[in-house]
Design a protein around this motif. Structure first.
Motif, PDB file in Angstrom:
ATOM      1  N   GLU A  81       0.845  -1.197   0.000  1.00  0.00           N
ATOM      2  CA  GLU A  81       0.000   0.000   0.000  1.00  0.00           C
ATOM      3  C   GLU A  81       0.877   1.242   0.000  1.00  0.00           C
ATOM      4  OE1 GLU A  81      -3.262   0.515   0.063  1.00  0.00           O
ATOM      5  OE2 GLU A  81      -4.195  -1.398   0.605  1.00  0.00           O
ATOM      6  N   ARG A  82       0.416   2.278  -0.665  1.00  0.00           N
ATOM      7  CA  ARG A  82       1.122   3.551  -0.682  1.00  0.00           C
ATOM      8  C   ARG A  82       0.380   4.580   0.149  1.00  0.00           C
ATOM      9  NH1 ARG A  82       2.912   4.504  -7.027  1.00  0.00           N
ATOM     10  NH2 ARG A  82       4.263   2.643  -7.225  1.00  0.00           N
ATOM     11  N   LEU A  83       1.125   5.565   0.641  1.00  0.00           N
ATOM     12  CA  LEU A  83       0.496   6.650   1.365  1.00  0.00           C
ATOM     13  C   LEU A  83      -0.398   7.448   0.424  1.00  0.00           C
ATOM     14  CD1 LEU A  83       3.510   7.906   3.506  1.00  0.00           C
ATOM     15  CD2 LEU A  83       1.486   6.714   4.352  1.00  0.00           C
ATOM     16  N   PRO A  84      -1.466   8.040   0.936  1.00  0.00           N
ATOM     17  CA  PRO A  84      -2.369   8.816   0.071  1.00  0.00           C
ATOM     18  C   PRO A  84      -1.675  10.019  -0.539  1.00  0.00           C
ATOM     19  CG  PRO A  84      -2.888   9.169   2.384  1.00  0.00           C
ATOM     20  CD  PRO A  84      -1.893   8.050   2.344  1.00  0.00           C
ATOM     21  N   ARG A  85      -2.239  10.496  -1.618  1.00  0.00           N
ATOM     22  CA  ARG A  85      -1.685  11.654  -2.307  1.00  0.00           C
ATOM     23  C   ARG A  85      -2.658  12.817  -2.217  1.00  0.00           C
ATOM     24  NH1 ARG A  85       0.571   8.875  -7.940  1.00  0.00           N
ATOM     25  NH2 ARG A  85       2.032   7.412  -6.954  1.00  0.00           N
ATOM     26  N   ARG A  88      -4.734  18.413  -0.062  1.00  0.00           N
ATOM     27  CA  ARG A  88      -5.972  18.560   0.698  1.00  0.00           C
ATOM     28  C   ARG A  88      -6.189  17.360   1.615  1.00  0.00           C
ATOM     29  NH1 ARG A  88     -11.232  20.960   0.223  1.00  0.00           N
ATOM     30  NH2 ARG A  88     -10.485  22.285  -1.472  1.00  0.00           N
ATOM     31  N   THR A  89      -5.936  16.163   1.089  1.00  0.00           N
ATOM     32  CA  THR A  89      -6.100  14.950   1.903  1.00  0.00           C
ATOM     33  C   THR A  89      -5.165  14.965   3.098  1.00  0.00           C
ATOM     34  OG1 THR A  89      -6.805  13.619   0.007  1.00  0.00           O
ATOM     35  CG2 THR A  89      -5.931  12.425   1.909  1.00  0.00           C
ATOM     36  N   TRP A  90      -3.907  15.343   2.882  1.00  0.00           N
ATOM     37  CA  TRP A  90      -2.941  15.381   3.974  1.00  0.00           C
ATOM     38  C   TRP A  90      -3.293  16.461   4.992  1.00  0.00           C
ATOM     39  CZ3 TRP A  90       0.938  12.202   5.474  1.00  0.00           C
ATOM     40  CH2 TRP A  90       1.281  11.167   4.588  1.00  0.00           C
ATOM     41  N   ALA A  91      -3.856  17.562   4.525  1.00  0.00           N
ATOM     42  CA  ALA A  91      -4.267  18.619   5.463  1.00  0.00           C
ATOM     43  C   ALA A  91      -5.388  18.120   6.370  1.00  0.00           C
ATOM     44  CB  ALA A  91      -4.718  19.854   4.690  1.00  0.00           C
ATOM     45  N   HIS A  92      -6.371  17.444   5.776  1.00  0.00           N
ATOM     46  CA  HIS A  92      -7.465  16.896   6.571  1.00  0.00           C
ATOM     47  C   HIS A  92      -6.971  15.792   7.504  1.00  0.00           C
ATOM     48  CE1 HIS A  92     -10.469  19.309   4.707  1.00  0.00           C
ATOM     49  NE2 HIS A  92     -10.448  18.701   3.531  1.00  0.00           N
ATOM     50  N   LEU A  93      -6.040  14.985   7.036  1.00  0.00           N
ATOM     51  CA  LEU A  93      -5.481  13.926   7.881  1.00  0.00           C
ATOM     52  C   LEU A  93      -4.712  14.504   9.065  1.00  0.00           C
ATOM     53  CD1 LEU A  93      -4.248  11.306   5.248  1.00  0.00           C
ATOM     54  CD2 LEU A  93      -6.012  10.952   6.981  1.00  0.00           C
ATOM     55  N   ARG A 195     -15.812  12.169   8.642  1.00  0.00           N
ATOM     56  CA  ARG A 195     -16.946  11.841   7.770  1.00  0.00           C
ATOM     57  C   ARG A 195     -17.250  12.984   6.802  1.00  0.00           C
ATOM     58  NH1 ARG A 195     -21.863   9.536  11.277  1.00  0.00           N
ATOM     59  NH2 ARG A 195     -22.808   9.609   9.190  1.00  0.00           N
ATOM     60  N   ARG A 196     -17.017  14.205   7.226  1.00  0.00           N
ATOM     61  CA  ARG A 196     -17.338  15.356   6.382  1.00  0.00           C
ATOM     62  C   ARG A 196     -16.223  15.711   5.405  1.00  0.00           C
ATOM     63  NH1 ARG A 196     -21.776  18.565   8.703  1.00  0.00           N
ATOM     64  NH2 ARG A 196     -21.139  20.224   7.307  1.00  0.00           N
ATOM     65  N   THR A 197     -15.004  15.267   5.665  1.00  0.00           N
ATOM     66  CA  THR A 197     -13.879  15.738   4.847  1.00  0.00           C
ATOM     67  C   THR A 197     -13.122  14.644   4.101  1.00  0.00           C
ATOM     68  OG1 THR A 197     -12.339  15.624   6.725  1.00  0.00           O
ATOM     69  CG2 THR A 197     -13.521  17.702   6.385  1.00  0.00           C
ATOM     70  N   LEU A 198     -13.115  13.414   4.610  1.00  0.00           N
ATOM     71  CA  LEU A 198     -12.254  12.389   4.024  1.00  0.00           C
ATOM     72  C   LEU A 198     -13.003  11.234   3.366  1.00  0.00           C
ATOM     73  CD1 LEU A 198      -9.442  12.217   6.723  1.00  0.00           C
ATOM     74  CD2 LEU A 198      -9.178  12.928   4.346  1.00  0.00           C
ATOM     75  N   ALA A 199     -14.312  11.223   3.468  1.00  0.00           N
ATOM     76  CA  ALA A 199     -15.068  10.159   2.814  1.00  0.00           C
ATOM     77  C   ALA A 199     -14.933  10.287   1.299  1.00  0.00           C
ATOM     78  CB  ALA A 199     -16.535  10.229   3.220  1.00  0.00           C
ATOM     79  N   GLY A 200     -14.699   9.167   0.638  1.00  0.00           N
ATOM     80  CA  GLY A 200     -14.630   9.165  -0.815  1.00  0.00           C
ATOM     81  C   GLY A 200     -13.351   9.720  -1.393  1.00  0.00           C
ATOM     82  N   THR A 201     -12.248   9.642  -0.643  1.00  0.00           N
ATOM     83  CA  THR A 201     -10.979  10.152  -1.167  1.00  0.00           C
ATOM     84  C   THR A 201     -10.362   9.220  -2.200  1.00  0.00           C
ATOM     85  OG1 THR A 201      -9.718   9.080   0.605  1.00  0.00           O
ATOM     86  CG2 THR A 201     -10.479  11.340   0.995  1.00  0.00           C
ATOM     87  N   GLY A 202     -10.784   7.961  -2.204  1.00  0.00           N
ATOM     88  CA  GLY A 202     -10.223   6.994  -3.145  1.00  0.00           C
ATOM     89  C   GLY A 202      -9.067   6.198  -2.589  1.00  0.00           C
ATOM     90  N   LEU A 208      -4.942   5.477   4.588  1.00  0.00           N
ATOM     91  CA  LEU A 208      -5.338   6.674   5.318  1.00  0.00           C
ATOM     92  C   LEU A 208      -4.989   6.565   6.799  1.00  0.00           C
ATOM     93  CD1 LEU A 208      -8.808   7.249   3.656  1.00  0.00           C
ATOM     94  CD2 LEU A 208      -6.833   8.761   3.453  1.00  0.00           C
ATOM     95  N   THR A 209      -5.228   5.396   7.358  1.00  0.00           N
ATOM     96  CA  THR A 209      -4.935   5.204   8.778  1.00  0.00           C
ATOM     97  C   THR A 209      -3.440   5.266   9.049  1.00  0.00           C
ATOM     98  OG1 THR A 209      -6.892   3.810   9.000  1.00  0.00           O
ATOM     99  CG2 THR A 209      -5.258   3.670  10.756  1.00  0.00           C
ATOM    100  N   GLY A 210      -2.654   4.645   8.181  1.00  0.00           N
ATOM    101  CA  GLY A 210      -1.202   4.710   8.338  1.00  0.00           C
ATOM    102  C   GLY A 210      -0.692   6.132   8.287  1.00  0.00           C
ATOM    103  N   ALA A 211      -1.224   6.907   7.339  1.00  0.00           N
ATOM    104  CA  ALA A 211      -0.817   8.309   7.241  1.00  0.00           C
ATOM    105  C   ALA A 211      -1.257   9.104   8.460  1.00  0.00           C
ATOM    106  CB  ALA A 211      -1.407   8.927   5.969  1.00  0.00           C
ATOM    107  N   GLN A 212      -2.451   8.809   8.951  1.00  0.00           N
ATOM    108  CA  GLN A 212      -2.965   9.516  10.121  1.00  0.00           C
ATOM    109  C   GLN A 212      -2.099   9.264  11.345  1.00  0.00           C
ATOM    110  OE1 GLN A 212      -7.293   9.274  10.798  1.00  0.00           O
ATOM    111  NE2 GLN A 212      -6.832   8.780  12.938  1.00  0.00           N
TER     112      GLN A 212
END
Length: 318
Positions: A81-85, A88-93, A195-202, A208-212
């Motif tokens: 698995e790779r970290l998310p890209r 915006r995703t990283w800011a929310h995380l 739920r409001r910011t990260l749902a449906g990021t792909g 996502l959990t690893g990055a968090q």
């Protein structure tokens, strides 16, 4: 707690497993893994207490996140698995890491300097109550029903019972108790934010959990030196407790939780929430010798009953 809802799982519920795809064969029956997850999270409060006997609360939290992140990193490497890209995703995380990991973990560690692990475990069980109360305002899909409102009121009645409100809260450390309750509130706020910011990021749940957890570890790496000095000695038992808290209570527990959600669904998986305070109380009394009055187990039962009612959805809704 972290749990599938907020107690006790301390991860972002941002992706929905593909229920149409065949699930891989499991080495252990889901009931055994459910029991293991309950035990791991239930004993986490005991491990926090033991860890703070030798290290500062921020050091306990940093160690917990460091070991937990290492387990997630290993799992991601195995599954390639790779970290998310995406910025915006990283800011929310980053915000999610603070609300769901760095802040509540630290608050629980500080609270257990002055309150027993049994009380911390029960305070953790109030997270679904906070979540239900906040979701009525923040999430349009969560509409109040009589049953859920009754559950909310019953749950907080249970909290007052645990705290011995009729005795003027005598014998309790107000600051430590407030910290534990605030930690549970953080979980509820964090889940709504996710739920409001990260749902449906792909990105996958594991990614996502690893990055968090990685971001939460970085946050504690920055904060810890500002409030604590480097330990001059390293007591073994507290260090082992911190390692177990991170590797098992944060890392392995997240993997078990995700597997349960994917296999039996979030409704069944979230039932682990109701076992955590029971195990935390039993462990604190049996192993740490913490005292127990009648109001603690009675109030805990009321809290759990109220939390259960808050999870009841109207017919036709999941």
């Amino acid at each position: 707690m972290t749990t599938v809802t907020t107690t006790t799982a301390i991860v972002s519920d941002t992706t929905t497993p593909d229920t149409t795809a065949p699930l891989p064969r499991r080495a252990l029956d889901w009931r055994l893994r459910f029991g293991a997850l309950s035990l791991i999270w239930g004993f986490s409060f005991l491990l926090i207490k033991v860890g703070t006997d030798g290290y500062a609360p921020f050091q306990v939290t940093f160690g917990r996140l460091l070991f937990g992140t290492a387990v997630l990193a290993a799992a991601m490497a195995v599954k390639r698995e790779r970290l998310p890209r995406g910025g915006r995703t990283w800011a929310h995380l980053t915000v999610a890491a603070f609300l769901l990991n760095a802040l509540p973990f630290s608050l629980f560690a500080y609270s257990e300097l002055t309150i027993p692990s049994t009380l911390a475990g029960i305070c953790n069980a109030t997270s679904p109550l906070w979540g239900m109360a906040l979701s009525l305002v923040a999430l349009s899909e969560d509409r109040p029903t009589r049953v859920r409102v009754a559950g909310l009121g019953l749950g907080f009645l249970g909290v007052l019972t645990v705290l011995g409100a009729w005795q003027g809260f005598s014998g309790l450390d107000a600051r430590g108790t407030a910290m534990a309750l605030l930690a549970s509130l953080c979980y509820a706020i964090g889940w709504i934010y996710v739920r409001r910011t990260l749902a449906g990021t792909g990105s996958s749940h594991l990614s996502l959990t690893g990055a968090q957890l990685l971001l939460a570890t970085v946050q504690l790496a920055v904060i810890t030196p500002l409030f604590t000095s480097m330990p001059t000695h390293f007591p073994l038992l507290p260090l082992l407790a911190i390692a177990a808290l991170g590797a098992l209570g944060t890392g392995l527990a997240v993997l078990l939780q995700y597997g349960l959600v994917a296999e039996v669904g979030p409704t069944t998986a979230q039932m682990v929430t109701y076992f955590i305070p029971v195990i935390a109380t039993a462990a604190g009394v049996a192993i740490l010798g913490e005292s127990l009055t009648w109001s603690t187990p009675v109030g805990a039962v009321i809290v759990l009953a109220g939390a259960g009612l808050t999870q009841v959805r109207a017919r036709g809704k999941r």
